[in-house]
Design a protein around this motif. Structure first.
Motif, PDB file in Angstrom:
ATOM      1  N   TYR A 159       0.998  -1.196  -0.003  1.00  0.00           N
ATOM      2  CA  TYR A 159      -0.140  -0.040   0.059  1.00  0.00           C
ATOM      3  C   TYR A 159       1.006   1.347  -0.147  1.00  0.00           C
ATOM      4  N   LEU A 175     -17.595  -8.676  -4.600  1.00  0.00           N
ATOM      5  CA  LEU A 175     -16.365  -8.183  -5.282  1.00  0.00           C
ATOM      6  C   LEU A 175     -15.849  -9.398  -6.083  1.00  0.00           C
ATOM      7  N   GLN A 228      -5.409  -4.618  -9.736  1.00  0.00           N
ATOM      8  CA  GLN A 228      -6.531  -4.287  -8.689  1.00  0.00           C
ATOM      9  C   GLN A 228      -5.986  -2.922  -8.132  1.00  0.00           C
ATOM     10  N   PHE A 248     -10.683  -1.189   3.590  1.00  0.00           N
ATOM     11  CA  PHE A 248     -10.891  -1.656   4.860  1.00  0.00           C
ATOM     12  C   PHE A 248      -9.766  -1.704   5.971  1.00  0.00           C
TER      13      PHE A 248
HETATM   14  C1  GLA Z   1      -7.517  -6.824  -2.225  1.00  0.00           C
HETATM   15  C2  GLA Z   1      -8.964  -7.042  -2.080  1.00  0.00           C
HETATM   16  C3  GLA Z   1      -9.544  -6.148  -1.289  1.00  0.00           C
HETATM   17  C4  GLA Z   1      -9.255  -6.455   0.178  1.00  0.00           C
HETATM   18  C5  GLA Z   1      -7.444  -6.651   0.138  1.00  0.00           C
HETATM   19  C6  GLA Z   1      -7.056  -7.026   1.561  1.00  0.00           C
HETATM   20  O1  GLA Z   1      -7.230  -5.767  -2.598  1.00  0.00           O
HETATM   21  O2  GLA Z   1      -9.568  -6.664  -3.655  1.00  0.00           O
HETATM   22  O3  GLA Z   1     -10.948  -6.435  -1.350  1.00  0.00           O
HETATM   23  O4  GLA Z   1      -9.578  -7.820   0.305  1.00  0.00           O
HETATM   24  O5  GLA Z   1      -7.096  -7.149  -0.807  1.00  0.00           O
HETATM   25  O6  GLA Z   1      -7.526  -6.483   2.643  1.00  0.00           O
END
Ligand code: GLA
Length: 342
Positions: free
Chosen positions: A178, A208, A279, A285
């Motif tokens: 991140y 998702l 992604q 979250f």
């Molecule tokens: C990926 C998924 C999210 C979340 C993260 C881990 O990015 O797409 O939905 O699950 O992993 O927190």
């Protein structure tokens, strides 16, 4: 230069941290647990900035969610119904995301010890290998995986993946760092500007899971073909970005696909990859009670994950990228993050 130091204990085993550095302040710290990027300091206008979220000790990597900085597999992202058919047989996986499988299951690659071999030199590197036995987390095939982290002369961090299996299997590897280019503890990432060479996206359902539709990004919040801030259309996304953007067909191969820029004259990160998709996840979250390095509290949208990869649930959608690795074939992929000051 590479320095090695202890980073806590998991079970009976010592976690080791490997600090790769080159002159000028560019430095990456990688853990053998999860082949995890724990820190990435990049030279900025006012000194070096740690641009990735992470933890000061192993507890966060063990117990918090988010897969911070981890190498994720055997299959990164989601698999609908935690099952797939292959060669006439149905394989049941661990359902760790509702009824679906996410990021390799209960103990995916992100939560396994990898064997680490440092390779010092002008472009210091760390080679990490893992054996995933037939049947692990429900997947077929004995799989041997390697990821090499390398600091490049272009102020880049290169991640090269290699995998082989003795039995057909599905494979989707990514790194789940991140980023916040003002520093992981600097606040919202929504003023960062993103450019993405992606002309379609996988339309997700409420879990998702891709519906199978690859929709053009035109006139949607997912159009980053002209750079814009992550916040500009954020309110139109229905809860934040957590979407798989599909890169344009031309060019193909290893090329620049993303560029993330800090809001105020500072660090820019270009992402080169040979993977077909990314992604884009705005850390919706990210609020685990375990704090990040230096005690910084986790907060939604204070960083963004750019997980280059194959498309989620791709084995269930014929039009999606092919994530089948056949027995005896070699999987090769590289993603590189290159930094510069603008
Ligand atoms: C990926 C998924 C999210 C979340 C993260 C881990 O990015 O797409 O939905 O699950 O992993 O927190």
């Amino acid at each position: 230069m590479i320095t090695i130091y202890p980073f806590g204990i998991v079970g009976e085993r010592q976690v080791r941290a490997f600090r790769l550095s080159v002159p000028g302040g560019f430095c990456a710290t990688v853990l053998d647990f999860g082949a995890t990027l724990q820190s990435l300091t990049v030279p900025g206008r006012k000194g070096s900035v740690d641009v990735v979220c992470g933890y000061d000790d192993i507890e966060g990597y063990l117990h918090a969610g988010g897969y911070q900085g981890a190498t994720v597999g055997r299959f990164a992202n989601r698999i609908a119904g935690a099952r797939f058919d292959l060669n006439g047989k149905t394989y049941s996986l661990y359902a760790n995301d509702g009824r679906n499988h996410l990021h390799g299951g209960k103990t995916g690659f992100s939560h396994r010890f990898w064997t680490a071999e440092p390779e010092d030199g002008p472009e210091p590197a760390l080679r990490l290998t893992l054996h995933s036995p037939d049947g692990e987390e429900g997947y077929p095939g004995n799989l041997d995986v390697e990821v090499v982290y390398r600091l490049t002369k272009e102020c880049g961090l290169s991640l090269s993946y290699r995998a082989r299996t003795d039995g057909d299997t599905y494979l989707n590897l990514t790194n789940h760092s991140y980023f916040n280019l003002c520093g992981f503890a600097s606040g919202s990432v929504l003023e960062h500007t993103l450019w993405a060479d992606a002309d379609r996206y996988c339309v997700p359902d409420g879990e998702l899971i891709p519906t199978g539709e690859l929709r053009p990004v035109d006139h949607t919040p997912f159009d980053f073909r002209t750079a814009k801030t992550l916040g500009r259309d954020f309110a139109l996304t229905g809860g934040g970005y957590d979407h798989c953007l599909v890169f344009s067909d031309k060019p193909s191969g290893f090329c620049k696909r993303l560029e993330l820029r800090a809001p105020s004259g500072g660090i820019t990160m270009s992402v080169f990859t040979d993977q077909p998709a990314v992604q884009l996840y705005s850390a919706n979250f990210m609020n685990d009670p375990i704090p990040f390095k230096g005690g910084y509290p986790q907060q939604f949208q204070h960083a963004v994950a750019l997980e280059t990869q194959h498309m989620p649930d791709s084995m269930h959608h014929p039009g999606f990228s092919d994530c089948l690795l056949k027995a005896g074939e070699v999987f090769l992929s590289t993603t590189e993050y290159r930094f510069f000051i603008f």
